[in-house]
Design an enzyme around this catalytic site. Structure first.
Site, PDB file in Angstrom:
ATOM      1  N   ALA A  33      -9.683  -6.318  12.847  1.00 18.55           N
ATOM      2  CA  ALA A  33      -8.550  -6.639  11.976  1.00 18.55           C
ATOM      3  C   ALA A  33      -7.237  -6.157  12.583  1.00 18.55           C
ATOM      4  CB  ALA A  33      -8.756  -6.011  10.602  1.00 18.55           C
ATOM      5  N   LYS A  34      -7.216  -4.904  13.034  1.00 11.16           N
ATOM      6  CA  LYS A  34      -5.976  -4.337  13.569  1.00 11.16           C
ATOM      7  C   LYS A  34      -5.622  -4.942  14.925  1.00 11.16           C
ATOM      8  CE  LYS A  34      -5.097  -1.488  10.167  1.00 11.16           C
ATOM      9  NZ  LYS A  34      -3.982  -1.775   9.253  1.00 11.16           N
ATOM     10  N   VAL A  67      -3.036  -7.510  -1.685  1.00  4.54           N
ATOM     11  CA  VAL A  67      -2.520  -8.250  -0.521  1.00  4.54           C
ATOM     12  C   VAL A  67      -3.511  -9.294   0.002  1.00  4.54           C
ATOM     13  CG1 VAL A  67      -0.959  -6.416   0.252  1.00  4.54           C
ATOM     14  CG2 VAL A  67      -3.299  -6.515   1.163  1.00  4.54           C
ATOM     15  N   ILE A  82      -4.267  10.810  11.411  1.00  6.31           N
ATOM     16  CA  ILE A  82      -3.169  11.296  10.565  1.00  6.31           C
ATOM     17  C   ILE A  82      -3.773  11.911   9.309  1.00  6.31           C
ATOM     18  CG2 ILE A  82      -1.044  10.648   9.347  1.00  6.31           C
ATOM     19  CD1 ILE A  82      -0.829  10.107  12.359  1.00  6.31           C
ATOM     20  N   TYR A  93     -12.696  -2.925  11.350  1.00  5.09           N
ATOM     21  CA  TYR A  93     -11.325  -2.394  11.317  1.00  5.09           C
ATOM     22  C   TYR A  93     -10.619  -2.635  12.654  1.00  5.09           C
ATOM     23  CZ  TYR A  93      -7.664   1.051  10.097  1.00  5.09           C
ATOM     24  OH  TYR A  93      -6.476   1.690   9.811  1.00  5.09           O
ATOM     25  N   GLY A 114       0.829  -1.209   0.000  1.00  3.73           N
ATOM     26  CA  GLY A 114       0.000   0.000   0.000  1.00  3.73           C
ATOM     27  C   GLY A 114       0.854   1.245   0.000  1.00  3.73           C
ATOM     28  N   SER A 156       1.441   3.460  -2.337  1.00  7.35           N
ATOM     29  CA  SER A 156       1.206   4.487  -3.366  1.00  7.35           C
ATOM     30  C   SER A 156       0.725   5.824  -2.809  1.00  7.35           C
ATOM     31  CB  SER A 156       0.199   3.982  -4.404  1.00  7.35           C
ATOM     32  OG  SER A 156      -1.059   3.729  -3.804  1.00  7.35           O
ATOM     33  N   ARG A 157       0.113   5.808  -1.620  1.00  2.23           N
ATOM     34  CA  ARG A 157      -0.463   7.057  -1.099  1.00  2.23           C
ATOM     35  C   ARG A 157      -0.303   7.138   0.416  1.00  2.23           C
ATOM     36  NH1 ARG A 157      -6.417   7.145  -2.286  1.00  2.23           N
ATOM     37  NH2 ARG A 157      -6.240   4.924  -1.849  1.00  2.23           N
ATOM     38  N   ASN A 202       1.611  -2.260   5.360  1.00  2.00           N
ATOM     39  CA  ASN A 202       0.890  -1.002   5.520  1.00  2.00           C
ATOM     40  C   ASN A 202      -0.500  -1.026   4.872  1.00  2.00           C
ATOM     41  OD1 ASN A 202       0.631   2.076   5.771  1.00  2.00           O
ATOM     42  ND2 ASN A 202       0.597   1.782   3.552  1.00  2.00           N
TER      43      ASN A 202
END
Length: 250
Positions: free
Chosen positions: A164-165, A68, A194, A161, A15, A17-18, A96
């Site tokens: 998962a984390k 992924v 962030i 989320y 991940g 790219s951004r 990431n």
């Protein structure tokens, strides 16, 4: 006497790219000698922009597209990369890649649950499991998992989320103990709010009141921490979850 083959060591950022992933790629290019493998799923244009920033920072890099969450796609992409880099070794793995599909649990669709779990949790397994044997043979490596404050304290509207984390956090602690003797560290970095595309729709003015530092963090601040954990300087830190959230969960 046969000359010893020179092995080129690489850092892979999924991940990349951004957002935070891009900042990590650029920071690793500045701080290390690793060529950067920039993984992305669909946004090639953004990945090329990251590659350009890596090169402007004085580093080298290449793109490696795969999803992924798709085990066979991950294996095929990484095997193909290895075939083209006979003396290459991915020594740093930054997991990431992640997505959010927020919503109250009672109305959550199975696909919203599965997509988030498959990307963050199964993505960690698919990539790391495929590469770990070479790290063990090499007797050195750095595995850094991007998690979240949601995985530590749970966030309403993010049960998928958070699950998962939270699972990746536990996996980080367990795997760290399995492979510490081989000089391979496994750590998790848990950002709070962030400034990225992922938080773009949030009401920053209101939410920053919840943060003792009274602001959102910047991707570069997370990237500095990841870069340190990817370095030899962090050799005695493993199995840790390091919060970077302006004091919101302390």
């Amino acid at each position: 006497m046969k000359e010893k083959e020179v092995i080129t060591k690489y850092a892979l950022v999924t991940g990349g790219s951004r957002g935070i992933g891009r900042a990590i790629c650029v920071q690793l290019a500045k701080d290390s000698d690793y060529p950067i493998i920039i993984n992305y799923n669909s946004n090639k244009e953004a990945a090329l922009e990251t590659l350009k920033l890596v090169e402007e920072a004085g580093g080298t890099g290449e793109l490696l597209p795969f999803n992924v969450s798709n085990l066979s796609e991950v294996a095929q992409a990484l095997d193909s990369w290895q075939d083209h880099h006979e003396n290459g070794l991915i020594e740093v793995i930054v997991n990431n890649a992640g997505i959010t599909k927020d919503g109250l649990f009672m109305w959550m669709k199975p696909e919203d649950w599965n997509d988030v779990i498959n990307t963050s949790l199964n993505g960690f397994f698919n990539v790391t499991n495929h590469l770990i044997q070479k790290l063990l043979v090499n007797k050195y490596g750095r595995i850094i998992n991007l998690v979240s404050v949601s995985g530590l304290k749970g966030t309403p509207g993010q049960t998928n989320y958070s699950a998962a984390k939270g699972a990746v956090i536990s996996a980080t602690k367990a795997l760290a103990q399995e492979i510490a003797k081989r000089n391979i560290t496994v750590n998790a970095v848990a950002p709070g709010f962030i400034n990225t595309d992922m938080t773009g729709e949030l009401n920053e003015k209101e939410l920053k009141k919840l943060v003792p530092a009274n602001r959102f963090g910047e991707p570069e601040e997370v990237a500095h921490l990841v870069s340190f954990l990817a370095s030899k300087k962090s050799a005695y830190i493993t199995g840790e979850v390091i919060n970077i959230n302006g004091g919101i969960y302390s």
